[in-house]
Structures are given as C-alpha cells and as structure tokens.
Enzyme design. Structure first.
Site, PDB file in Angstrom:
ATOM      1  N   SER A 143       0.768  -1.289   0.219  1.00  0.00           N
ATOM      2  CA  SER A 143      -0.007   0.021  -0.086  1.00  0.00           C
ATOM      3  C   SER A 143       0.893   1.265  -0.143  1.00  0.00           C
ATOM      4  O   SER A 143       1.934   1.270   0.683  1.00  0.00           O
ATOM      5  CB  SER A 143      -0.939   0.007   1.148  1.00  0.00           C
ATOM      6  OG  SER A 143      -1.421   1.490   1.422  1.00  0.00           O
ATOM      7  N   TYR A 157      -2.390  -0.513  10.024  1.00  0.00           N
ATOM      8  CA  TYR A 157      -2.452  -0.847   8.524  1.00  0.00           C
ATOM      9  C   TYR A 157      -0.918  -0.545   7.926  1.00  0.00           C
ATOM     10  O   TYR A 157      -0.262  -1.436   7.275  1.00  0.00           O
ATOM     11  CB  TYR A 157      -3.454  -0.166   7.716  1.00  0.00           C
ATOM     12  CG  TYR A 157      -3.597  -0.673   6.286  1.00  0.00           C
ATOM     13  CD1 TYR A 157      -3.901  -2.006   6.017  1.00  0.00           C
ATOM     14  CD2 TYR A 157      -3.509   0.451   5.336  1.00  0.00           C
ATOM     15  CE1 TYR A 157      -4.185  -2.224   4.682  1.00  0.00           C
ATOM     16  CE2 TYR A 157      -3.411  -0.276   3.673  1.00  0.00           C
ATOM     17  CZ  TYR A 157      -3.802  -1.377   3.736  1.00  0.00           C
ATOM     18  OH  TYR A 157      -3.886  -1.656   2.342  1.00  0.00           O
TER      19      TYR A 157
END
Length: 248
Positions: A143, A157
């Site tokens: 990501s 995350y």
C-alpha cells in the site's frame, strides 16, 4: 488458441474475488495462465470470477480460505499446485484494513492484522517456494501508506504493509538461488468497491496524487502482470510504486 505470455503457467491469487485481486486474476488468465484464487466470504463474487476465467478457456479454481489461518493458506497453495501439477506465480493480495484511533485498536486488532497482512503472505510464499521451479514469481500487494501515511488512524495498517518490504527483500535473497523472483507492489488509491473513486473522502485523496485521480484496478493488475512476466526476469527484491505519484 493463440499463444500468450503466460501460456502453460499457473497462478494463485489470494483475495481474488473482488477489487485488485479479481483484476489480477483476470489479467493473468487473459495472458494464458490457469488461475486459482482464494476468497473468504463472497461466494457469488468468486463464482463470477471463476466463470470469467473459464470463459477465456483457462483453468479456474476458487478456494475458500482465510489468509489469517496458517493451515488454510498453506493448504490453498498446495491445492493450487496439485490442480495443475505446478505453480508458477503467487500474488499475495488478500488483506485486512483495520484503521481508526490507536486507542481503539488493541491486541486483537493487531494480531488479526499481522496474521492476515504479514503472516499470511509469508506462509503462502514459503509454501509456494516448495512447488516453484526456476522462473517462479512471488508478488505481494502492499500500500502507498507504507511510504506516506497522510491521514491519522493508519498506524496499524501502515505497520503491516511496511513489514512486507523487509519480507520481500529477505525472500528475494533466500529464493534467488532457485531462480524465483520476489517483488512488492505498492498501489495508490484504486477504484474498488472497498475504496470507490466517488467515496466521501475521494476528492481529498485525489488531491494527494500527482495525476489527480484514482487508478482503475486493471492498471494495478497490468503492473502485476509485468512483474510476473519474462520481461521482469531480472527484477527481484524491488518495491514498485503504482500510486499515481502519491508518494512523490
């Protein structure tokens, strides 16, 4: 059937029923691969993706598996390899997105995020390496927040996606002598059901990209396909960004 770039090859995409994972599974099938993919909940979506792959004349195998379950993810790899007698490409795409104030994300959220986003890819890669020949490809989906955590609430995350960079470099060194390449792709904002380009925060997110837009899932899948192809045979241990300039 015309000869294409992945003819005779097989692939496993984790989390392949929706979003980027589905786009990757379909792109590899378009290139000639037989494709297995995992899903956890959405059986109807999995059936639809498998139907599209079969409609291209390629082998399709939908496997229900929770990437946070060590036995399930290793079994999925073994079943994919057994289906066609080989495994050439592994795409670690399945993930969980736990965001919010750090005060609200305790041990349970931490353990689940690490289990799915870090341990799952590690165990899948470990299992895949037992089946792969020289020319094998392992690609993980990270990501953009691993390199630019623009908004609060992304600590957990970002932590898990950043861990994939170290894993990728280590695996590239470990598996290089076997002729297997290992790479990490960091997508930026991508238009999916989970992160729609017309969502409530989309205008703000677009403003952080150099291109001023979200990616289509097919654009991310195209980069994965390149990393899986013979054209990327000398690329390993790399962290590749397809983020529209989010991190520049």
């Amino acid at each position: 059937m015309e000869t294409t770039e992945f003819d005779g090859r097989t692939a496993l995409v984790t989390g392949g029923a929706r979003g980027i994972g589905a786009a990757v599974a379909l792109r590899l099938a378009e290139g000639g691969a037989d494709v297995a993919f995992t899903y956890q909940h959405d059986g109807a979506a999995a059936e639809a993706v498998a139907g599209k792959i079969s409609g291209m004349g390629r082998g399709a195998l939908a496997l229900r598996a929770d990437s946070g379950d060590p036995a399930a993810i290793e079994d999925a790899v073994d079943r994919a390899a057994a289906e066609w007698g080989r495994l050439d490409v592994l795409v670690n795409n399945a993930g969980t997105y736990a965001v919010g104030p750090i005060a609200d994300l305790g041990a349970a959220a931490f353990d689940r995020s690490v289990a799915v986003n870090v341990r799952g890819p590690y165990l899948a890669a470990r299992a895949a390496s037992r089946h792969m020949r020289a020319g094998g490809r392992i690609i993980s989906i990270g990501s953009n927040v691993a390199d630019r955590t623009t908004f609060p609430g992304h600590t957990l995350y970002a932590l898990t996606k950043t861990a994939l960079a170290g894993m990728t470099k280590g695996l590239a060194r470990d598996l290089g002598p076997l002729g297997i390449t290992v790479n990490l792709l960091h997508p930026g904002p991508t238009d999916t059901d989970a992160n729609p380009a017309d969502g409530p925060y989309a205008d703000t997110v677009r403003g952080f990209t150099a291109l001023g837009r979200y990616a289509a899932a097919d654009e991310i899948a195209a980069v994965v396909a390149h990393l899986a192809s013979d054209a990327a045979s000398y690329v390993t241990g790399a962290v590749v960004h397809a983020d529209g300039g989010f991190t520049v």
